[in-house]
Enzyme design. Structure first.
Site, short mmCIF file in Angstrom:
data_model
loop_
_atom_site.label_atom_id
_atom_site.label_comp_id
_atom_site.label_asym_id
_atom_site.label_seq_id
_atom_site.Cartn_x
_atom_site.Cartn_y
_atom_site.Cartn_z
N ASP A 286 -105.17 70.76 -30.15
CA ASP A 286 -105.65 69.67 -30.98
C ASP A 286 -105.50 68.38 -30.15
O ASP A 286 -104.88 68.37 -29.09
CB ASP A 286 -104.87 69.60 -32.30
CG ASP A 286 -105.63 68.80 -33.37
OD1 ASP A 286 -106.61 68.14 -33.02
OD2 ASP A 286 -105.22 68.85 -34.55
C1 BGC Z 1 -107.45 66.69 -35.89
C2 BGC Z 1 -108.41 67.84 -35.74
C3 BGC Z 1 -109.72 67.39 -35.18
C4 BGC Z 1 -109.48 66.67 -33.88
C5 BGC Z 1 -110.74 66.21 -33.19
C6 BGC Z 1 -107.37 65.83 -34.65
O1 BGC Z 1 -106.67 64.66 -34.89
O2 BGC Z 1 -106.17 67.18 -36.22
O3 BGC Z 1 -108.57 68.48 -36.98
O4 BGC Z 1 -110.59 68.47 -35.02
O5 BGC Z 1 -108.66 65.53 -34.14
O6 BGC Z 1 -111.34 65.14 -33.79
#
Ligand code: BGC
Length: 761
Positions: A286
């Site tokens: 993530d």
């Molecule tokens: C979130 C994810 C997301 C990623 C990309 C993160 O902060 O936890 O769910 O896909 O950002 O935007």
């Protein structure tokens, strides 16, 4: 010259890409990837593992950005959250024309509940219990996103959640593992279809692996600590279902598990995901998940990056730890080249499966982007699905449906906030085009009813809290007049009306990422408004916007009708109008329990019995498992939701009261529409394993069916029970069934059920 060398290289790649006679698709892919990897330097391999955010790229400037230089040097494997087919084509051109090996980029995005056509937030969508509709919403999202250059979505989010304080409960499918698993499969099918290389399918990324929905205290990014028995019997099921459905990628979660952050947890990413479940796609971290492990306290940047790779993580979102530190870790013998190769191979395979090596511009077809996005047809489907997601929580004296006549006052800070209805994670939405509730009601009522509007209150009394809860704007502008003045203005309008529609609840940013709450009520100033509206003595319909279960005891006791609409997406206003005026009969049911107060959280229907359960029907008993100040019951249980019609359930008919290990039995019930309106009922089927080698939940959903019934019509709904459906993970994590007695329960929700019993031999 540049173009010529691109063409030559591209045809060499393509040549390696063309199938040999009789070769299977996997063998073709292996041959292609082997051939490509032989030509790659170490830096080009680690480059494939790098996924920067596309923040600073704008059309026409792609050449000059910092990311552009990295792309040309072969140091980027993909980009995310860049929108627009022209821009994506420009950036892809840098990769396939100006980098040495011409390897195309992946373009990812958080396409979570729709692209430009936005569907209800996932929690709302799950309340439709309509797997076909859910799959269709993902199919449309994939069609639109792929028409605009995107080939990879960071969805579905399948984190089971039983803690309404956690803002991200809005992004998942609620508290049940079985339903969560069915929805996870439907979403993967919707995005990926049968063939990922088609122009209109995109790769799914199942997130957040794993257990993110169980963050301690419901606080985002917090620690998770859970027994393996609970993990495997409950929280892991939706991820596994998505893997079984063929999801191409997985995102590691921010949280730790057993003291090791998921991003570097080898047991999780290798032993469970790859070895136990046979996952063969790639794993991405993530956002800054790798560098965050420094703060978690498990090492410096180089150490955490090496640990992530060693654990089985393939792609690094934003941190650039894999790109910048792996070569040194390799020299120091902390990791092996085989590990880098394995990760690089998985990314290249994903690109191959998406067809990017055959045509890197496959998803950059301008004619498609002009004709397949935000179409009238997609919007009509979004309107229908939004209405299916609404849950009618209360409807005394048939307050609803409203007649299209007389005068309707629409009051509340969310009544005229179209932008706010898209809900959390709607990055590609056409926000400015979303109609607010007042306008939507006016359009649908036409000249038959007069509709007045007043804001009535701010979102919250506390200006600072309102600022945090509207950081992205989304149509909520603070009114700085005193609370009383704003309420009085609304009361004047209310007095002139036949009925009041109160549009209240949370702003879209009060749920979603980094939006946890410790007091899950309708905010104070809105409650004051609601009380004043109820005091007028006019019928009040509460149209509730929320991304999480709220504690609504006062509202339940005092407001005659409550329709929970979550955040319904692009067509919310029209869908609400359809339901309020009775053109659509509501049929959604809750997939998450609504507590009486925040102190009951986490609260969920599939809990254990304990050694000191309350006696049936009792509220409080000394030295039993309960609270002094509130009963154990939720306000609205899992599976609950009303309709404008009524349904009755007959007794359960079992085909037999014994089940052989190789046999099956059926449980049937006759459901009748006993009202005067056509409606849909979600018939739910639960099982309780009465005695086990480990304790078992008091109920587990094992099946459901959504049936449409005309007034007076009856249908027999039948559920199949096999030993397979009775299996669970025992103390040794062996997945098996155990002979003994089982209760079968069928009903309209997890509380109101008929019961029968059978034994497994
Ligand atoms: C979130 C994810 C997301 C990623 C990309 C993160 O902060 O936890 O769910 O896909 O950002 O935007």
């Amino acid at each position: 010259m540049k173009h010529l060398s691109f063409l030559i290289c591209f045809f060499i790649l393509l040549g390696a890409c063309s199938p040999k006679k009789g070769e299977s698709r996997d063998a073709e892919m292996d041959r292609f990837v082997n051939n490509l990897m032989k030509q790659m330097t170490l830096d080009e391999k680690t480059g494939q593992l790098n996924l920067p955010a596309a923040g600073d790229i704008t059309t026409g400037q792609t050449e000059s950005s910092d990311i552009a230089s990295k792309i040309k040097e072969g140091k980027v494997g993909g980009l995310f959250n860049i929108k627009g087919v022209e821009k994506i084509r420009e950036v892809q051109r840098l990769a396939v024309e100006e980098s040495r090996l011409k390897i195309p980029l992946l373009f990812g995005m958080d396409v979570i509940h729709g692209y430009e056509t936005v569907f209800p937030i996932p929690l709302g969508l799950s309340c439709s219990w309509d797997l076909q509709a859910i799959e269709q919403s993902a199919r449309i999202a994939a069609t639109e996103a792929s028409a605009d250059g995107i080939c990879w979505t960071f969805s579905p989010m399948v984190d089971l959640c039983r803690d309404a304080r956690w803002g991200r409960i809005a992004e998942g499918s609620g508290e049940d593992p079985f339903l969560g698993g069915e929805i996870a499969k439907a979403m993967v099918r919707g995005y990926q279809g049968d063939d990922l290389s088609l122009q209109n399918t995109i790769m799914a990324c199942v997130k957040h692996f794993a257990l993110y929905g169980a963050s301690e205290s419901g606080r985002d990014y917090n620690t998770v600590d859970m027994s393996h028995v609970r993990m495997f019997n409950e929280y892991m099921l939706p991820y596994q279902a998505a893997v079984d459905a063929g999801a191409g990628s997985i995102m590691a979660s921010f949280n730790e598990i057993d003291g090791v952050p998921a991003t570097a947890n080898k047991w999780l990413l290798t032993d469970v995901l790859r070895n136990r479940w046979g996952f063969n796609g790639f794993v991405v971290s993530d956002y800054t998940g790798i560098s965050e492990m420094i703060a978690h306290g498990i090492g410096d940047f180089k150490t955490v990056s090496a640990r992530a790779l060693d654990a089985g993580l393939d792609m690094d979102m934003v941190s650039e730890g894999l790109l910048t530190t792996l070569p040194e870790s390799l020299k120091e013998g902390k990791i092996t080249e085989d590990q880098i190769d394995a990760a690089c191979r998985r990314i290249l395979e994903a690109k191959y499966k998406l067809g990017l090596f055959s045509d890197p511009y496959r998803y950059c077809d301008k004619t498609r982007s002009e004709s397949e996005i935000y179409t009238t047809e997609h919007r009509a489907i979004a309107r229908h699905i939004a209405a299916e997601s609404f849950v009618l929580l209360k409807n005394d004296k048939q307050t609803l449906p409203l007649k299209k006549q007389g005068t309707i006052a629409v009051i509340g800070p969310l009544a005229d906030a179209g932008l706010n209805m898209a809900g959390t994670w709607s990055v590609a939405a056409k926000l400015d085009e979303i109609t607010g509730l007042v306008e939507g009601l006016k359009e649908v009522a036409g000249d038959k009813a007069r509709i007045f509007y007043a804001k009535g209150s701010n979102l919250t009394a506390d200006a600072e809290l309102e600022k945090n809860a509207t950081a992205l704007g989304r149509g909520l502008i603070r009114d700085n007049r005193p609370e009383r003045v704003i309420i009085d203005e609304a009361l004047q309008i209310a007095q002139r009306s036949d009925v009041i529609v109160a549009a209240l609840g949370e702003s879209s940013e009060m749920s979603g990422e980094s939006s946890s709450r410790t007091d899950i009520k309708i905010p104070d100033t809105q409650q004051n408004l609601l009380k004043a509206l109820v005091q007028t003595g006019k019928p009040v319909v509460l149209v509730l916007f929320t991304g999480r279960p709220l504690a609504l005891v006062w509202e339940h006791e005092n407001v005659p009708a409550i329709l929970n609409t979550w955040f319904g997406g692009s067509e919310t206003a029209y869908a609400i109008a359809d339901v309020l005026f009775g053109d659509t009969n509501p049929s959604g049911k809750l997939t998450t329990s609504f507590p009486q107060n925040t102190g009951q959280v986490p609260i969920f229907y599939n809990h254990k019995n304990t050694g000191r359960p309350l006696e049936e029907g009792k509220w409080f008993q000394k030295f039993r498992s309960n609270y002094l100040d509130v009963s154990n019951e939720p306000l609205y249980p899992f599976g609950y939701g009303m309709s404008y019609t009524t349904f009755s359930y007959g007794d359960i008919q079992l085909s037999s009261t014994t089940l052989d290990p190789s046999g099956e039995l059926t449980a049937s019930v006759v459901v009748t529409n006993t009202g005067t309106t056509t409606g849909k009922e979600i018939v739910q089927f639960y099982i309780r394993d009465l005695v086990g080698s480990i304790t078992r939940p008091v109920k587990e959903l094992k099946g459901f069916e959504k049936v449409g019934l005309e007034p007076g019509e009856s249908k027999t709904v039948t559920f199949k029970i096999t030993p397979e459906s009775l299996k669970f993970y025992n103390y040794d994590l062996k997945y098996d069934y155990e002979p003994g007695d089982f209760a079968v329960m069928i009903g309209a929700n997890s509380r109101d059920v008929q019961t029968a019993q059978f034994s497994l031999k």
